[in-house]
Design a protein around this motif. Structure first.
Motif, short mmCIF file in Angstrom:
data_model
loop_
_atom_site.label_atom_id
_atom_site.label_comp_id
_atom_site.label_asym_id
_atom_site.label_seq_id
_atom_site.Cartn_x
_atom_site.Cartn_y
_atom_site.Cartn_z
N THR A 101 16.19 42.59 30.81
CA THR A 101 16.29 43.15 32.31
C THR A 101 17.60 43.03 32.78
O THR A 101 17.97 43.84 33.56
CB THR A 101 15.08 42.46 32.88
OG1 THR A 101 13.68 42.52 32.41
CG2 THR A 101 15.16 42.98 34.53
N ILE A 102 18.04 41.82 32.89
CA ILE A 102 19.48 41.44 33.28
C ILE A 102 20.70 42.46 32.71
O ILE A 102 21.54 42.67 33.61
CB ILE A 102 19.90 39.92 33.49
CG1 ILE A 102 18.59 39.35 34.32
CG2 ILE A 102 21.18 39.90 33.78
CD1 ILE A 102 18.75 37.92 34.18
N PHE A 103 20.46 42.34 31.50
CA PHE A 103 21.31 43.38 30.72
C PHE A 103 21.25 44.81 30.94
O PHE A 103 22.11 45.41 31.48
CB PHE A 103 21.13 43.21 29.30
CG PHE A 103 22.02 44.07 28.36
CD1 PHE A 103 23.56 43.83 28.31
CD2 PHE A 103 21.60 45.22 27.73
CE1 PHE A 103 24.29 44.55 27.64
CE2 PHE A 103 22.52 46.00 26.84
CZ PHE A 103 23.84 45.66 26.90
N GLY A 104 20.00 45.23 31.41
CA GLY A 104 19.81 46.57 32.10
C GLY A 104 20.65 46.60 33.39
O GLY A 104 21.29 47.84 33.59
N MET A 120 23.37 49.41 34.35
CA MET A 120 23.14 50.49 35.42
C MET A 120 24.51 50.35 36.15
O MET A 120 24.77 51.42 37.08
CB MET A 120 21.91 50.20 36.00
CG MET A 120 20.79 50.66 35.26
SD MET A 120 19.29 50.14 35.85
CE MET A 120 19.25 51.10 37.50
N ARG A 121 25.26 49.21 36.34
CA ARG A 121 26.43 49.28 37.29
C ARG A 121 27.54 50.43 36.76
O ARG A 121 28.24 50.62 37.66
CB ARG A 121 26.98 47.69 37.09
CG ARG A 121 26.30 46.82 37.88
CD ARG A 121 26.53 46.98 39.40
NE ARG A 121 26.04 45.65 40.08
CZ ARG A 121 26.67 44.66 40.44
NH1 ARG A 121 27.86 44.44 40.18
NH2 ARG A 121 25.98 43.87 41.17
N LYS A 136 21.61 53.45 45.36
CA LYS A 136 21.72 52.39 46.57
C LYS A 136 21.35 50.91 46.06
O LYS A 136 20.24 50.66 45.51
CB LYS A 136 20.99 53.05 47.77
CG LYS A 136 21.09 52.06 49.15
CD LYS A 136 20.13 52.46 50.08
CE LYS A 136 20.26 51.72 51.29
NZ LYS A 136 19.03 52.16 52.18
N ARG A 137 22.23 50.04 46.57
CA ARG A 137 22.07 48.74 46.12
C ARG A 137 21.98 48.00 47.38
O ARG A 137 23.02 47.24 47.73
CB ARG A 137 23.19 48.31 45.00
CG ARG A 137 22.95 48.85 43.74
CD ARG A 137 24.36 48.61 42.82
NE ARG A 137 24.03 48.98 41.42
CZ ARG A 137 24.19 50.21 41.08
NH1 ARG A 137 24.92 50.99 41.96
NH2 ARG A 137 23.93 50.41 39.94
N ILE A 151 29.29 40.91 39.51
CA ILE A 151 28.90 41.32 38.18
C ILE A 151 28.93 40.24 37.08
O ILE A 151 27.99 40.14 36.08
CB ILE A 151 29.80 42.49 37.48
CG1 ILE A 151 29.54 43.03 36.40
CG2 ILE A 151 31.24 42.10 37.43
CD1 ILE A 151 28.12 43.78 36.42
N PHE A 152 29.59 39.04 37.22
CA PHE A 152 29.84 38.17 36.38
C PHE A 152 28.36 37.41 36.07
O PHE A 152 28.27 36.74 35.25
CB PHE A 152 31.11 37.24 36.63
CG PHE A 152 30.82 36.17 37.59
CD1 PHE A 152 30.41 34.91 37.39
CD2 PHE A 152 30.97 36.44 39.15
CE1 PHE A 152 29.98 34.09 38.34
CE2 PHE A 152 30.77 35.59 40.08
CZ PHE A 152 30.29 34.19 39.79
#
Length: 423
Positions: free
Chosen positions: A325-328, A332-333, A340-341, A347-348
């Motif tokens: 999930t976190i790799f996704g 997506m970044r 919209k975020r 990002i680190f």
């Protein structure tokens, strides 16, 4: 008299308007306090009362053990011996009760969570204060040369984190209920920022308290660390410890049922699972089918193995999916920059957590292979069979099974597809 009657009529009209305004959808009834209770109450379950033994057995010294507890926080049974059948039946009964509560009412589930969180914090505070008093009295011998005898390996560190993170599990639960959280863009990060450091501080202080009365050897021999602590420090009131451990475990189970049921609900709504799982109770406005489905899966989980097998089984699966999930999010970044975020993190952080997830998944398998990991993989892959048959390809014969089943379940549970909430 007429004025009183008029006032009552106006109140009735407002009540009717309020009811009419509600759609058949999940309601935003959770504030910041309830959000923090979800975080704290779901994290603090049975883990902190039994996991110190497993963490210490892998780290083999007090100093590294305390560091693991702190690191787990940053990254994120009672001891009688009755027959296993009795334990599992009791666990199944507790799951059924919690499932019923959360299927009946969102507000009732929230109240239960708040009460159990308050109850478990009582025993946490008692243990911490007792430890501080013992430290003040000079019980510090177990902290002398606390790094002596440390023997570290990647596998041992991974297994120590598995058991430590079992006690921290629940750190992500608030993400599942954003639809029912008032002002989520404010209360979601605030709940996490307040809740997890609070739990981390409690866990470290509780471990310090344990070591004020138990040596490393004695802690490893204890079947339930908190109960042993209570027997030595709180006698003759030591009976309160297993009682509040039970409250703590029920509170964690209730919080997990509340939040994970929403995950199943959204999966059904997005077409990743059967559509009936996204239906909402007409009378209760709860995702009853999703909660009941989650309860059934939870009962299946308790049938095989013991608590240690369950910890390894769960932790392997959880951190595999957390990592994916976190790799996704990292991917997506770069591929979905236009999205919209409303809540952003540097990002680190997702890159670091992804790397740690890879370590947590692979290190124990490489160093200490066990059947639990194979069972876990097979269990996850079995879900693909149902997904492709009933959801993705929608084979005709599969639809002949799912459609009548959905219709009967809809009538039985009095549920309908969720409506769009008004603007």
């Amino acid at each position: 008299m007429e004025e009183t009657s008029l006032r009552k009529r106006r109140e009735d009209e407002k009540s009717i308007q309020s009811i009419e305004h509600k759609t058949t959808n999940l309601q935003k009834e959770l504030g910041l306090f309830s959000g923090i209770c979800i975080i704290v109450g779901t994290i603090i379950g049975s883990g902190i009362f039994i996991s110190p033994k497993s963490v210490l057995s892998n780290m083999e010294a007090v100093g590294p053990c305390l560091i693991v507890w702190a690191a787990c926080g940053i990254l994120a049974t009672l001891g009688c011996n009755p027959p296993q059948v009795v334990i599992k039946l009791l666990a199944a009964a507790a799951i059924l009760l919690i499932t019923t509560v959360n299927a009946l009412s969102v507000r009732l589930g929230s109240y239960v969570q708040n009460v159990f969180t308050a109850a478990k914090m009582v025993i946490v505070v008692v243990i911490i204060i007792s430890g501080i008093v013992l430290l003040a009295q000079g019980n510090t011998r177990n902290f002398e040369n606390s790094f002596e005898g440390t023997k570290l390996s990647l596998g041992a560190i991974g297994l120590a984190f598995y058991n430590g993170l079992w006690a921290y599990d629940g750190w992500n639960q608030l993400n599942y209920i954003t639809e029912e959280l008032r002002n989520p863009f404010r209360n979601l990060p605030l709940g996490i920022i307040i809740g997890i450091p609070l739990v981390t501080g409690c866990y470290i202080l509780m471990n310090v308290s344990y070591f004020t009365v138990m040596t490393a050897t004695e802690l490893l021999q204890s079947q339930a660390v908190a109960v042993t602590f209570g027997d030595r420090v709180l006698y003759p009131a030591s009976w309160v410890v297993p009682l509040f451990v039970a409250f703590s475990t029920l509170g964690a189970a209730n919080g997990t049922c509340f939040t994970a049921g929403r995950l199943v609900y959204v999966a059904g709504r997005e077409g990743h699972m059967l559509k009936v799982l996204s239906y909402v109770s007409v009378k209760r406005l709860t995702p009853a089918p999703a909660i009941i489905f989650y309860g059934i899966i939870a009962i299946i989980y308790i049938i095989p193995g013991d608590i240690n097998s369950l910890v390894n089984y769960f932790s392997f699966a959880a951190w595999l999916f957390y990592g994916l999930t976190i790799f996704g999010l990292v991917v997506m970044r770069f591929t979905r920059k236009e999205l919209k975020r409303p809540i952003k993190v540097p990002i680190f952080i997702p890159i670091l957590v992804t790397l740690l997830s890879v370590f947590l998944v692979l290190a124990p398998i490489i160093s200490q292979p066990a059947w639990e990991y194979l069972y876990c993989v097979l269990f996850m892959l079995s879900g693909l069979i149902f997904y492709f048959l009933f959801v993705y390809y929608k084979f005709g014969w599969a639809q002949k099974i799912s459609k009548p089943l959905t219709m009967h379940l809809q009538m039985l549970m009095e549920v309908v597809p969720a409506e769009e909430a008004p603007e």
